[in-house]
Design a protein around this motif. Sequence first.
Motif, PDB file in Angstrom:
ATOM      1  N   ALA A   1       0.818  -1.210   0.000  1.00 38.59           N
ATOM      2  CA  ALA A   1       0.000   0.000   0.000  1.00 38.59           C
ATOM      3  C   ALA A   1       0.850   1.257   0.000  1.00 38.59           C
ATOM      4  O   ALA A   1       1.868   1.342   0.688  1.00 38.59           O
ATOM      5  CB  ALA A   1      -0.914   0.001   1.213  1.00 38.59           C
ATOM      6  N   LYS A   2       0.418   2.233  -0.783  1.00 37.49           N
ATOM      7  CA  LYS A   2       1.008   3.563  -0.752  1.00 37.49           C
ATOM      8  C   LYS A   2       0.190   4.422   0.216  1.00 37.49           C
ATOM      9  O   LYS A   2      -0.975   4.111   0.495  1.00 37.49           O
ATOM     10  CB  LYS A   2       0.996   4.174  -2.148  1.00 37.49           C
ATOM     11  CG  LYS A   2       1.858   3.421  -3.155  1.00 37.49           C
ATOM     12  CD  LYS A   2       1.753   4.040  -4.535  1.00 37.49           C
ATOM     13  CE  LYS A   2       2.574   3.253  -5.545  1.00 37.49           C
ATOM     14  NZ  LYS A   2       2.435   3.799  -6.916  1.00 37.49           N
ATOM     15  N   PRO A   3       0.786   5.490   0.733  1.00 34.28           N
ATOM     16  CA  PRO A   3       0.052   6.328   1.705  1.00 34.28           C
ATOM     17  C   PRO A   3      -1.301   6.791   1.152  1.00 34.28           C
ATOM     18  O   PRO A   3      -1.393   7.272   0.026  1.00 34.28           O
ATOM     19  CB  PRO A   3       1.002   7.523   1.912  1.00 34.28           C
ATOM     20  CG  PRO A   3       2.359   6.963   1.618  1.00 34.28           C
ATOM     21  CD  PRO A   3       2.160   5.974   0.512  1.00 34.28           C
ATOM     22  N   GLY A   4      -2.328   6.609   1.963  1.00 32.66           N
ATOM     23  CA  GLY A   4      -3.664   7.085   1.611  1.00 32.66           C
ATOM     24  C   GLY A   4      -4.468   6.152   0.727  1.00 32.66           C
ATOM     25  O   GLY A   4      -5.647   6.413   0.459  1.00 32.66           O
TER      26      GLY A   4
ATOM     27  N   GLU B   1      -4.906  -5.989   5.276  1.00 30.15           N
ATOM     28  CA  GLU B   1      -3.788  -6.664   5.942  1.00 30.15           C
ATOM     29  C   GLU B   1      -3.467  -7.959   5.218  1.00 30.15           C
ATOM     30  O   GLU B   1      -4.355  -8.634   4.686  1.00 30.15           O
ATOM     31  CB  GLU B   1      -4.145  -6.963   7.402  1.00 30.15           C
ATOM     32  CG  GLU B   1      -4.304  -5.732   8.267  1.00 30.15           C
ATOM     33  CD  GLU B   1      -4.621  -6.080   9.716  1.00 30.15           C
ATOM     34  OE1 GLU B   1      -4.763  -7.303  10.003  1.00 30.15           O
ATOM     35  OE2 GLU B   1      -4.730  -5.166  10.541  1.00 30.15           O
ATOM     36  N   SER B   2      -2.183  -8.312   5.215  1.00 34.97           N
ATOM     37  CA  SER B   2      -1.757  -9.579   4.611  1.00 34.97           C
ATOM     38  C   SER B   2      -0.468 -10.031   5.281  1.00 34.97           C
ATOM     39  O   SER B   2       0.174  -9.247   6.002  1.00 34.97           O
ATOM     40  CB  SER B   2      -1.512  -9.392   3.109  1.00 34.97           C
ATOM     41  OG  SER B   2      -0.225  -8.851   2.869  1.00 34.97           O
ATOM     42  N   PRO B   3      -0.040 -11.275   5.057  1.00 29.76           N
ATOM     43  CA  PRO B   3       1.231 -11.743   5.633  1.00 29.76           C
ATOM     44  C   PRO B   3       2.439 -10.949   5.149  1.00 29.76           C
ATOM     45  O   PRO B   3       3.513 -11.011   5.753  1.00 29.76           O
ATOM     46  CB  PRO B   3       1.316 -13.199   5.152  1.00 29.76           C
ATOM     47  CG  PRO B   3      -0.095 -13.593   4.868  1.00 29.76           C
ATOM     48  CD  PRO B   3      -0.753 -12.346   4.369  1.00 29.76           C
ATOM     49  N   TRP B   4       2.273 -10.189   4.055  1.00 30.77           N
ATOM     50  CA  TRP B   4       3.399  -9.451   3.461  1.00 30.77           C
ATOM     51  C   TRP B   4       3.297  -7.946   3.717  1.00 30.77           C
ATOM     52  O   TRP B   4       4.032  -7.164   3.128  1.00 30.77           O
ATOM     53  CB  TRP B   4       3.432  -9.722   1.948  1.00 30.77           C
ATOM     54  CG  TRP B   4       3.131 -11.169   1.685  1.00 30.77           C
ATOM     55  CD1 TRP B   4       3.965 -12.232   1.885  1.00 30.77           C
ATOM     56  CD2 TRP B   4       1.879 -11.703   1.253  1.00 30.77           C
ATOM     57  NE1 TRP B   4       3.323 -13.406   1.603  1.00 30.77           N
ATOM     58  CE2 TRP B   4       2.032 -13.125   1.201  1.00 30.77           C
ATOM     59  CE3 TRP B   4       0.646 -11.152   0.899  1.00 30.77           C
ATOM     60  CZ2 TRP B   4       1.011 -13.973   0.820  1.00 30.77           C
ATOM     61  CZ3 TRP B   4      -0.379 -11.997   0.523  1.00 30.77           C
ATOM     62  CH2 TRP B   4      -0.201 -13.384   0.483  1.00 30.77           C
ATOM     63  N   GLY B   5       2.344  -7.578   4.563  1.00 32.20           N
ATOM     64  CA  GLY B   5       2.124  -6.172   4.859  1.00 32.20           C
ATOM     65  C   GLY B   5       0.832  -5.680   4.238  1.00 32.20           C
ATOM     66  O   GLY B   5       0.189  -6.367   3.422  1.00 32.20           O
ATOM     67  N   ASP B   6       0.422  -4.508   4.627  1.00 33.39           N
ATOM     68  CA  ASP B   6      -0.820  -3.935   4.090  1.00 33.39           C
ATOM     69  C   ASP B   6      -0.678  -3.687   2.590  1.00 33.39           C
ATOM     70  O   ASP B   6       0.374  -3.258   2.103  1.00 33.39           O
ATOM     71  CB  ASP B   6      -1.139  -2.613   4.785  1.00 33.39           C
ATOM     72  CG  ASP B   6      -1.541  -2.801   6.234  1.00 33.39           C
ATOM     73  OD1 ASP B   6      -1.731  -3.965   6.642  1.00 33.39           O
ATOM     74  OD2 ASP B   6      -1.652  -1.796   6.957  1.00 33.39           O
ATOM     75  N   GLY B   7      -1.767  -3.949   1.865  1.00 28.33           N
ATOM     76  CA  GLY B   7      -1.726  -3.736   0.419  1.00 28.33           C
ATOM     77  C   GLY B   7      -3.024  -4.154  -0.232  1.00 28.33           C
ATOM     78  O   GLY B   7      -4.078  -4.225   0.421  1.00 28.33           O
ATOM     79  N   ARG B   8      -2.936  -4.458  -1.512  1.00 26.59           N
ATOM     80  CA  ARG B   8      -4.119  -4.859  -2.286  1.00 26.59           C
ATOM     81  C   ARG B   8      -3.690  -5.810  -3.401  1.00 26.59           C
ATOM     82  O   ARG B   8      -2.506  -5.887  -3.750  1.00 26.59           O
ATOM     83  CB  ARG B   8      -4.823  -3.635  -2.880  1.00 26.59           C
ATOM     84  CG  ARG B   8      -3.936  -2.757  -3.742  1.00 26.59           C
ATOM     85  CD  ARG B   8      -4.626  -1.447  -4.102  1.00 26.59           C
ATOM     86  NE  ARG B   8      -3.736  -0.485  -4.711  1.00 26.59           N
ATOM     87  CZ  ARG B   8      -3.483  -0.396  -6.014  1.00 26.59           C
ATOM     88  NH1 ARG B   8      -4.082  -1.243  -6.858  1.00 26.59           N
ATOM     89  NH2 ARG B   8      -2.668   0.510  -6.485  1.00 26.59           N
ATOM     90  N   PRO B   9      -4.654  -6.537  -3.971  1.00 31.09           N
ATOM     91  CA  PRO B   9      -4.296  -7.539  -4.990  1.00 31.09           C
ATOM     92  C   PRO B   9      -3.812  -6.902  -6.291  1.00 31.09           C
ATOM     93  O   PRO B   9      -4.220  -5.801  -6.655  1.00 31.09           O
ATOM     94  CB  PRO B   9      -5.609  -8.293  -5.231  1.00 31.09           C
ATOM     95  CG  PRO B   9      -6.499  -7.929  -4.103  1.00 31.09           C
ATOM     96  CD  PRO B   9      -6.082  -6.562  -3.654  1.00 31.09           C
ATOM     97  N   GLY B  10      -2.948  -7.630  -7.006  1.00 32.03           N
ATOM     98  CA  GLY B  10      -2.640  -7.281  -8.389  1.00 32.03           C
ATOM     99  C   GLY B  10      -3.813  -7.670  -9.270  1.00 32.03           C
ATOM    100  O   GLY B  10      -4.719  -8.407  -8.845  1.00 32.03           O
TER     101      GLY B  10
END
Length: 470
Positions: free
Chosen positions: A187-190, A195-204
């Motif tokens: 995830a980029k700011p904002g 949450e995921s095992p690899w850090g906050d983010g979203r799917p490709g």
Amino acid sequence: MSVHIYNTLTRSKEAFVPQEQNKVKMYVCGPTVYDYIHIGNARPVIFFDVVRRYLEYAGYDVDYIVNFTDVDDKLIRKAEQLGTTVTEVADKFINAFYEDLESLGVHKATLNPRVTEHIPEIIAFIQGLVDKGYAYTSEGDVYFRTSKFEEYGKLSHQNLEELQFGIRIEVDDRKENPQDFVLWKGAKPGEIKWESPWGDGRPGWHIECSAMARKYLGNTLDIHGGGHDLQFPHHECETAQSEALTGHPLANYWMHNGYVHINNEKMSKSLGNGITVNQLVKRVKPNAIRYFILSAHYRSPLNFSDDSIAQAENSVERIVNCEVNLQHRLSAFSGNAQSAASSELDGRISEITAQFEAKMNDDFNTPDAITAVFELVAEANQYMSRSDATAEGLNALLAALSRMNAVLGLVLEKEEGAELLDDEIEQLIIERTDARKSKNWARADEIRDLLTTKGIALEDTPQGIRWRRL
């Protein structure tokens, strides 16, 4: 004769044999819901609607899944532009998509799963690839290791060396190889994130379809479809990650429709020549749009122009008028008048129906199937002019036309903008006839004007006044 499909994977026509008897698992990539769909998007929407309808016509039970990509860079930028949330953008354009489906006479899919509602399944899918060594983490992102999947490129018929030099791939030092693709984006700011095992983010983008297709249809699909532009990289990446995880083919049959050009130019934002469906249906009858899309073989390119859509409107009107005329001619028979259709007519209907089915069985050849429809229209028009026409014969023709229309959808169940019900129109015509008999010309003219404003045309025929929607 069985259905034969041109399989993109093998570059050949193959007899269609589903995994389960009389059951079809079909997945088609749906829209990224950040804007209204355009005429290019409408091609797979309409074509695969017809594929699904014909398979049902042929006796199959079809599970038809079309996804919504409701989180993506484009949605994030749109939300920023509008000062709203990604979810609100997605909701708005999903509703708009459903409105476009209805206007085009497209049947809703069995299910339209949303990416944001399947994050746990997507994370589990990615974790499985990491565990098997097909994926690796790098600075909060997770990438698929294309070099480990030996068959990467088999769908688009390219190899890794060709891809290196023939495809422009963004250089990214975080990747082991330029061809590796992202499964999870840190995830980029904002930004919207999970949450995921690899850090906050979203799917490709690529992983979402693999995860949702597997959840609802299992490891192997019977048919996977989409536009030609999805062969690479989207479907190639789907194939690699799904087969790496499950060890099973992702799909037995791959189908891809051709591009739509606008006045012989590629449709693009830079040229400003995109035409959205919600704009187009305001000036063109929706069934003419369906006719236009189906008038060329789905694998061929299709060129949209004012002339081509005008021709489509004129052509589809002949089919609509035939159905209206058959119904009107039938209304002239009183009560339950029954008489047998001639064996000659029955034979001709069977012959045309067989022609229609043969063309649809041959890789869904809709332009030739439409030719069969016009043969039936010609037969019906000739039969209706005969003095010895029977109710049974008219019903047989109408039933055959209805069966073909159930597949192609060229006579829509609900005409856009029609405000009067059929019974109301009939009653107004009776009232107008009575007004004319009593020389109440003002009321007769008033009714005619009302019907005209509602898009109803009146015609005098030997069987009396008939009407049709304009």
